[in-house]
Design a protein around this motif. Structure first.
Motif, PDB file in Angstrom:
ATOM      1  N   ASN A   1     -14.995 -17.406  20.871  1.00  0.00           N
ATOM      2  CA  ASN A   1     -15.166 -16.515  20.389  1.00  0.00           C
ATOM      3  C   ASN A   1     -15.218 -15.042  20.854  1.00  0.00           C
ATOM      4  OD1 ASN A   1     -14.856 -17.543  17.722  1.00  0.00           O
ATOM      5  ND2 ASN A   1     -16.877 -17.932  18.491  1.00  0.00           N
TER       6      ASN A   1
ATOM      7  N   TYR B   1     -17.596 -11.683  21.037  1.00  0.00           N
ATOM      8  CA  TYR B   1     -18.866 -10.708  20.334  1.00  0.00           C
ATOM      9  C   TYR B   1     -18.878  -9.486  20.850  1.00  0.00           C
ATOM     10  CZ  TYR B   1     -20.211 -15.365  17.963  1.00  0.00           C
ATOM     11  OH  TYR B   1     -19.451 -16.128  17.492  1.00  0.00           O
TER      12      TYR B   1
ATOM     13  N   GLN C   1     -22.432  -9.236  17.060  1.00  0.00           N
ATOM     14  CA  GLN C   1     -20.953  -8.743  15.579  1.00  0.00           C
ATOM     15  C   GLN C   1     -19.714  -9.249  16.539  1.00  0.00           C
ATOM     16  OE1 GLN C   1     -19.774  -5.346  14.578  1.00  0.00           O
ATOM     17  NE2 GLN C   1     -18.414  -5.880  13.539  1.00  0.00           N
ATOM     18  N   HIS C   2     -19.229 -10.210  15.450  1.00  0.00           N
ATOM     19  CA  HIS C   2     -18.169 -11.320  15.818  1.00  0.00           C
ATOM     20  C   HIS C   2     -16.822 -10.919  15.728  1.00  0.00           C
ATOM     21  CE1 HIS C   2     -15.682 -15.809  14.911  1.00  0.00           C
ATOM     22  NE2 HIS C   2     -15.609 -15.331  16.488  1.00  0.00           N
ATOM     23  N   VAL C   3     -16.095 -10.548  16.747  1.00  0.00           N
ATOM     24  CA  VAL C   3     -14.837  -9.406  16.071  1.00  0.00           C
ATOM     25  C   VAL C   3     -13.520  -9.846  16.876  1.00  0.00           C
ATOM     26  CG1 VAL C   3     -16.307  -6.935  16.221  1.00  0.00           C
ATOM     27  CG2 VAL C   3     -15.417  -7.904  18.652  1.00  0.00           C
TER      28      VAL C   3
ATOM     29  N   LYS D   1     -11.363 -13.799  18.643  1.00  0.00           N
ATOM     30  CA  LYS D   1     -10.759 -14.588  19.149  1.00  0.00           C
ATOM     31  C   LYS D   1     -10.183 -14.896  20.517  1.00  0.00           C
ATOM     32  CE  LYS D   1     -12.050 -18.484  15.725  1.00  0.00           C
ATOM     33  NZ  LYS D   1     -12.487 -18.989  15.934  1.00  0.00           N
TER      34      LYS D   1
ATOM     35  N   VAL E   1     -10.110 -10.162  13.432  1.00  0.00           N
ATOM     36  CA  VAL E   1     -10.992 -11.456  12.378  1.00  0.00           C
ATOM     37  C   VAL E   1     -10.037 -10.661  11.274  1.00  0.00           C
ATOM     38  CG1 VAL E   1     -12.494 -11.136  10.518  1.00  0.00           C
ATOM     39  CG2 VAL E   1     -13.634 -10.081  12.783  1.00  0.00           C
TER      40      VAL E   1
ATOM     41  N   PRO F   1     -15.757 -14.231  10.175  1.00  0.00           N
ATOM     42  CA  PRO F   1     -16.887 -14.076  11.339  1.00  0.00           C
ATOM     43  C   PRO F   1     -18.090 -14.632  11.320  1.00  0.00           C
ATOM     44  CG  PRO F   1     -17.265 -12.086  10.108  1.00  0.00           C
ATOM     45  CD  PRO F   1     -16.149 -12.776   9.500  1.00  0.00           C
TER      46      PRO F   1
ATOM     47  N   ARG G   1     -22.013 -14.614  12.596  1.00  0.00           N
ATOM     48  CA  ARG G   1     -23.236 -13.913  13.470  1.00  0.00           C
ATOM     49  C   ARG G   1     -23.154 -14.612  15.026  1.00  0.00           C
ATOM     50  NH1 ARG G   1     -23.513  -9.468  13.866  1.00  0.00           N
ATOM     51  NH2 ARG G   1     -26.458  -8.475  14.128  1.00  0.00           N
TER      52      ARG G   1
END
Length: 101
Positions: free
Chosen positions: A21, A23, A28-30, A32, A41, A71, A73
């Protein structure tokens, strides 16, 4: 896998990788990772890793897609210093800034 930090091709600090992942430094998970490529995402290609810690986008891959994902956190990180940017390769553009997500 240890946490790895990333900067854009132009040298702006972006964030970090945890597992597969990506971040932002704000947690913020943006994206993969699929190998060295990164998908957002919504499943659309965002860019890839080059030179170990730089993010860059190959223009011809912008139509590529993988499955969308929900997503999760991440952790906040102190924003690292920016670096000098690299000259842009033909057919590429800078990875989006963390603030655009």
């Amino acid at each position: 896998m240890a946490t790895q930090h990333f900067w854009t091709w132009r040298g702006k600090f972006f964030g970090y990788r945890s597992g597969d992942n990506l971040y932002t430094h704000r947690g913020q998970h943006v994206g993969k990772f699929y190998g060295e490529e990164i998908y957002g995402v919504d499943g659309r290609y965002l860019g890839e890793v080059m030179n170990d810690d730089r993010l860059i986008t190959h223009k011809s891959k912008k139509a590529w897609a993988k499955p969308a994902f929900g997503p999760i956190r991440g952790s906040l990180y102190t924003k690292y210093a920016n670096y000098a940017g690299y000259a842009m390769y033909a057919g590429y553009e800078d990875f989006p800034l963390a603030e655009t997500f």
